[in-house]
Design a protein around this motif. Structure first.
Motif, PDB file in Angstrom:
ATOM      1  N   ASN A  64       5.249  53.386  42.980  1.00  0.00           N
ATOM      2  CA  ASN A  64       6.491  53.820  43.611  1.00  0.00           C
ATOM      3  C   ASN A  64       6.733  53.019  44.888  1.00  0.00           C
ATOM      4  OD1 ASN A  64       4.285  55.330  44.758  1.00  0.00           O
ATOM      5  ND2 ASN A  64       5.812  56.508  45.863  1.00  0.00           N
ATOM      6  N   THR A  65       7.995  52.802  45.183  1.00  0.00           N
ATOM      7  CA  THR A  65       8.354  52.073  46.396  1.00  0.00           C
ATOM      8  C   THR A  65       8.367  53.037  47.571  1.00  0.00           C
ATOM      9  OG1 THR A  65      10.708  52.387  45.966  1.00  0.00           O
ATOM     10  CG2 THR A  65       9.736  50.339  45.205  1.00  0.00           C
ATOM     11  N   THR A  66       8.027  52.503  48.734  1.00  0.00           N
ATOM     12  CA  THR A  66       8.034  53.310  49.952  1.00  0.00           C
ATOM     13  C   THR A  66       9.231  52.988  50.818  1.00  0.00           C
ATOM     14  OG1 THR A  66       6.653  51.694  51.093  1.00  0.00           O
ATOM     15  CG2 THR A  66       5.530  53.511  49.963  1.00  0.00           C
ATOM     16  N   SER A  67       9.708  51.752  50.739  1.00  0.00           N
ATOM     17  CA  SER A  67      10.868  51.350  51.530  1.00  0.00           C
ATOM     18  C   SER A  67      11.414  50.046  50.974  1.00  0.00           C
ATOM     19  CB  SER A  67      10.498  51.181  53.009  1.00  0.00           C
ATOM     20  OG  SER A  67       9.492  50.194  53.143  1.00  0.00           O
ATOM     21  N   GLY A  68      12.655  49.753  51.320  1.00  0.00           N
ATOM     22  CA  GLY A  68      13.280  48.511  50.892  1.00  0.00           C
ATOM     23  C   GLY A  68      14.340  48.089  51.884  1.00  0.00           C
TER      24      GLY A  68
ATOM     25  N   LEU B 123      13.689  43.019  49.722  1.00  0.00           N
ATOM     26  CA  LEU B 123      12.254  43.277  49.736  1.00  0.00           C
ATOM     27  C   LEU B 123      12.009  44.767  49.574  1.00  0.00           C
ATOM     28  CD1 LEU B 123      11.326  41.135  52.865  1.00  0.00           C
ATOM     29  CD2 LEU B 123      11.166  40.471  50.473  1.00  0.00           C
ATOM     30  N   ALA B 124      10.939  45.109  48.882  1.00  0.00           N
ATOM     31  CA  ALA B 124      10.534  46.502  48.753  1.00  0.00           C
ATOM     32  C   ALA B 124       9.029  46.567  48.904  1.00  0.00           C
ATOM     33  CB  ALA B 124      10.947  47.062  47.397  1.00  0.00           C
ATOM     34  N   PHE B 125       8.567  47.557  49.635  1.00  0.00           N
ATOM     35  CA  PHE B 125       7.134  47.805  49.735  1.00  0.00           C
ATOM     36  C   PHE B 125       6.813  48.905  48.740  1.00  0.00           C
ATOM     37  CE2 PHE B 125       8.061  45.795  53.709  1.00  0.00           C
ATOM     38  CZ  PHE B 125       6.957  44.976  53.917  1.00  0.00           C
ATOM     39  N   ALA B 126       5.691  48.733  48.023  1.00  0.00           N
ATOM     40  CA  ALA B 126       5.376  49.683  46.954  1.00  0.00           C
ATOM     41  C   ALA B 126       3.879  49.894  46.827  1.00  0.00           C
ATOM     42  CB  ALA B 126       5.925  49.167  45.629  1.00  0.00           C
ATOM     43  N   TYR B 127       3.520  51.052  46.295  1.00  0.00           N
ATOM     44  CA  TYR B 127       2.155  51.327  45.885  1.00  0.00           C
ATOM     45  C   TYR B 127       2.075  51.010  44.396  1.00  0.00           C
ATOM     46  CZ  TYR B 127       1.279  53.844  50.219  1.00  0.00           C
ATOM     47  OH  TYR B 127       1.112  54.179  51.525  1.00  0.00           O
TER      48      TYR B 127
ATOM     49  N   VAL C 157       5.257  40.583  42.859  1.00  0.00           N
ATOM     50  CA  VAL C 157       4.319  40.877  43.934  1.00  0.00           C
ATOM     51  C   VAL C 157       4.130  39.605  44.752  1.00  0.00           C
ATOM     52  CG1 VAL C 157       1.940  41.553  44.483  1.00  0.00           C
ATOM     53  CG2 VAL C 157       3.153  42.643  42.575  1.00  0.00           C
ATOM     54  N   ILE C 158       4.285  39.721  46.070  1.00  0.00           N
ATOM     55  CA  ILE C 158       4.145  38.562  46.943  1.00  0.00           C
ATOM     56  C   ILE C 158       3.123  38.845  48.039  1.00  0.00           C
ATOM     57  CG2 ILE C 158       6.458  37.645  46.535  1.00  0.00           C
ATOM     58  CD1 ILE C 158       7.359  38.985  49.084  1.00  0.00           C
ATOM     59  N   GLN C 159       2.668  37.783  48.663  1.00  0.00           N
ATOM     60  CA  GLN C 159       1.714  37.887  49.772  1.00  0.00           C
ATOM     61  C   GLN C 159       2.479  38.192  51.045  1.00  0.00           C
ATOM     62  OE1 GLN C 159      -1.656  36.550  49.291  1.00  0.00           O
ATOM     63  NE2 GLN C 159      -2.344  37.091  51.316  1.00  0.00           N
TER      64      GLN C 159
END
Length: 101
Positions: free
Chosen positions: A35-39, A49-53, A78-80
């Motif tokens: 799931n994403t936490t923010s975008g 961009l989206a941050f996800a678990y 997925v990116i660094q």
């Protein structure tokens, strides 16, 4: 269900994919894998961009995934991080490098 799981494991071995079951289940959209936490839209990188678990097996840099937003699916990768070296990040990394030397 065990027969389906076993068939997927065998298909993964044939294709050289270690976690083929997770890949196949994700591709078939039988379950949500994270799931994403923010975008946000990044003006410095000119992309969304989206941050996800995600599960560990899907966290390799370059791994392709899909992100659903308001019922519509978007391709993602997925990116660094960090994408952009801000001044605080740059300073922290420089201090860390000096302390190791």
């Amino acid at each position: 269900m065990a027969a389906v799981y076993q068939a997927m494991m065998e298909a993964g071995k044939d294709e050289g994919i270690n976690s083929f079951v997770t890949y196949a289940m994700s591709s078939l959209r039988l379950r949500v894998v994270g799931n994403t936490t923010s975008g946000v839209y990044s003006y410095s990188t000119q992309q969304s961009l989206a941050f996800a678990y995600l599960p560990v097996e899907l966290c390799s840099v370059g791994q392709k995934v899909e992100v659903e937003l308001l019922g519509r699916k978007y391709p993602a990768m997925v990116i660094q991080e960090p994408l952009v070296l801000t001044e605080p990040t740059r300073t922290r990394l420089q201090k860390k490098a000096k302390s190791k030397a």
